[in-house]
Design an enzyme around this catalytic site. Structure first.
Site, short mmCIF file in Angstrom:
data_model
loop_
_atom_site.label_atom_id
_atom_site.label_comp_id
_atom_site.label_asym_id
_atom_site.label_seq_id
_atom_site.Cartn_x
_atom_site.Cartn_y
_atom_site.Cartn_z
N GLY A 1 -33.75 54.42 -7.50
CA GLY A 1 -34.97 54.63 -8.27
C GLY A 1 -34.68 55.49 -9.48
O GLY A 1 -33.56 56.01 -9.63
N LEU A 2 -35.65 55.65 -10.33
CA LEU A 2 -35.49 56.44 -11.54
C LEU A 2 -35.19 57.90 -11.22
O LEU A 2 -35.49 58.39 -10.14
CB LEU A 2 -36.75 56.36 -12.39
CG LEU A 2 -37.10 55.00 -13.01
CD1 LEU A 2 -38.50 55.06 -13.64
CD2 LEU A 2 -36.07 54.59 -14.05
N GLY B 1 -37.91 61.08 -6.72
CA GLY B 1 -38.02 61.75 -5.43
C GLY B 1 -37.05 61.24 -4.38
O GLY B 1 -37.24 61.47 -3.18
N SER C 1 -28.35 54.39 -9.46
CA SER C 1 -27.68 53.07 -9.34
C SER C 1 -28.52 52.00 -10.04
O SER C 1 -29.09 51.12 -9.38
CB SER C 1 -27.41 52.70 -7.89
OG SER C 1 -28.50 52.93 -7.04
#
Length: 201
Positions: free
Chosen positions: A32-33, A37, A106
């Site tokens: 995720g960005l 979180g 990733s």
């Protein structure tokens, strides 16, 4: 091309290690960005598993750049190599019968799929931590988005470099504004118990 290097089989294999551990090995790959979180969620999942005597190890994106990957930057080629190395390490840990939690932006699908191919079938669980860019920028725990917006960081995912969302992740958890962290933890634990036979209770 590697020459004069041969694979050496041993008498203790993954199945024997898993039997000793009392549970299967697996890799939870959190993608995720930045600021979505991933690390916080993975840490909570790992703690819950550890409390239930599951052998775990958390590979954090920033942590591995202090040692194993400290020679790498953030160009596309270096990001590819970063994930390749971490994937190989994670595969070794799964072979040791551990539940590995890997938290890496990733951003490229091909890199994530290359890691998947290193794992035994059904032991790679891609967890897409879905948080919109606005929520990630609002969190910005390391101040990286501000730096990227000022042009101080090149090739920053979501701003000046792409993020390719997973097309068929095993799990998607929403972690935008107002997300329930513990609900996401329970979702992941329930998946592990049902699909990988790793019990959290």
């Amino acid at each position: 091309m590697t020459r004069n290097v041969y694979w050496h089989d041993t008498k203790v294999d993954r199945e024997l290690r898993e039997k000793l551990n009392g549970h299967p090995g697996a890799c939870l790959w959190f993608t995720g960005l930045s600021g979505s979180g991933k690390s916080s969620l993975a840490a909570e999942v790992e703690y819950a598993l550890h409390q239930n005597k599951i052998r775990t190890y958390l590979l954090d994106g920033d942590n591995v750049r202090h040692g194993l990957n400290k020679d790498l930057g953030f160009t596309e080629e270096e990001r590819n190599e970063n994930i390749r190395r971490v994937g190989e390490v994670a595969a070794l840990m799964v072979d040791a019968g551990l539940v590995v939690l890997a938290t890496f932006i990733s951003p490229y699908r091909n890199d994530r799929e290359a890691v998947r191919r290193l794992m035994p079938e059904d032991r790679f669980i891609e967890v897409f931590v879905d948080s919109d860019l606005e929520a990630c920028e609002a969190r910005d725990p390391k101040g990286l988005y501000k730096k990227a917006r000022r042009g101080e960081i090149a090739d920053f995912t979501g701003i000046t470099a792409p993020y390719e969302k997973p097309e068929r992740p095993e799990l998607t958890v929403f972690n935008g504004s107002g997300a329930d962290l513990q609900k996401n933890v329970r979702t992941i634990l329930a998946y592990l118990e049902k699909e990988v036979f790793i019990t959290s209770s």
